[in-house]
Design a protein around this motif. Structure first.
Motif, PDB file in Angstrom:
ATOM      1  N   ASN A   1     -75.140 -58.045 -22.508  1.00  0.00           N
ATOM      2  CA  ASN A   1     -74.290 -57.392 -21.517  1.00  0.00           C
ATOM      3  C   ASN A   1     -74.195 -55.898 -21.782  1.00  0.00           C
ATOM      4  N   VAL A   2     -73.920 -55.163 -20.703  1.00  0.00           N
ATOM      5  CA  VAL A   2     -73.757 -53.717 -20.764  1.00  0.00           C
ATOM      6  C   VAL A   2     -72.362 -53.404 -20.235  1.00  0.00           C
ATOM      7  N   LEU A   3     -71.653 -52.516 -20.910  1.00  0.00           N
ATOM      8  CA  LEU A   3     -70.327 -52.101 -20.472  1.00  0.00           C
ATOM      9  C   LEU A   3     -70.463 -50.785 -19.716  1.00  0.00           C
ATOM     10  N   LEU A   4     -70.015 -50.782 -18.462  1.00  0.00           N
ATOM     11  CA  LEU A   4     -70.079 -49.599 -17.616  1.00  0.00           C
ATOM     12  C   LEU A   4     -68.673 -49.114 -17.311  1.00  0.00           C
ATOM     13  N   GLU A   5     -68.471 -47.797 -17.300  1.00  0.00           N
ATOM     14  CA  GLU A   5     -67.180 -47.243 -16.917  1.00  0.00           C
ATOM     15  C   GLU A   5     -67.228 -46.893 -15.437  1.00  0.00           C
ATOM     16  N   LEU A   6     -66.282 -47.424 -14.687  1.00  0.00           N
ATOM     17  CA  LEU A   6     -66.196 -47.153 -13.257  1.00  0.00           C
ATOM     18  C   LEU A   6     -65.242 -45.982 -13.040  1.00  0.00           C
ATOM     19  N   THR A   7     -65.737 -44.920 -12.448  1.00  0.00           N
ATOM     20  CA  THR A   7     -64.904 -43.755 -12.169  1.00  0.00           C
ATOM     21  C   THR A   7     -65.148 -43.320 -10.733  1.00  0.00           C
ATOM     22  N   ASP A   8     -64.350 -42.370 -10.270  1.00  0.00           N
ATOM     23  CA  ASP A   8     -64.539 -41.820  -8.931  1.00  0.00           C
ATOM     24  C   ASP A   8     -65.652 -40.781  -8.919  1.00  0.00           C
ATOM     25  N   GLU A   9     -66.227 -40.537 -10.065  1.00  0.00           N
ATOM     26  CA  GLU A   9     -67.260 -39.507 -10.212  1.00  0.00           C
ATOM     27  C   GLU A   9     -68.443 -39.730  -9.264  1.00  0.00           C
TER      28      GLU A   9
END
Length: 100
Positions: free
Chosen positions: A15-23
């Motif tokens: 698994n890969v951890l992704l950060e969700l931002t408004d960017e």
């Protein structure tokens, strides 16, 4: 003096951890119309935070990737939004290149 313990998310397996931002969310159309949050499509781009046990990964922490829509498990951790995605659900890495 006691040291404060920090918590971090560490993905398991492939698994890969992704950060969700408004960017990566576009809030205006090309003609200048503002898109309300309710009408925005969920972005399918995010920044890689960490990788689980992936052999020869093509991405690393800090990379921006495109992933399959509707994939992964979204969670909120310490005030931020994250997405756990199987490595196979990543479609591309955004790479900056020199102009020709």
């Amino acid at each position: 003096m006691k040291h404060k313990k920090m918590k971090e998310l560490q993905p398991l397996n492939e698994n890969v951890l992704l950060e969700l931002t408004d960017e990566f969310t576009e809030t205006k159309t090309a003609s200048g119309l503002i898109i309300p949050d309710t009408a925005k499509e969920k972005p399918s781009m995010a920044r890689v935070v960490a990788l689980g046990n992936v052999d020869n990964p093509g991405v690393s922490a800090g990379d921006v990737v495109i992933y399959k829509k509707y994939s992964g498990t979204e969670i909120k951790f310490e005030g931020k939004n994250y997405l756990f995605v199987p490595y196979a659900e990543l479609l591309a890495k955004i790479v900056e290149t020199e102009a020709i």
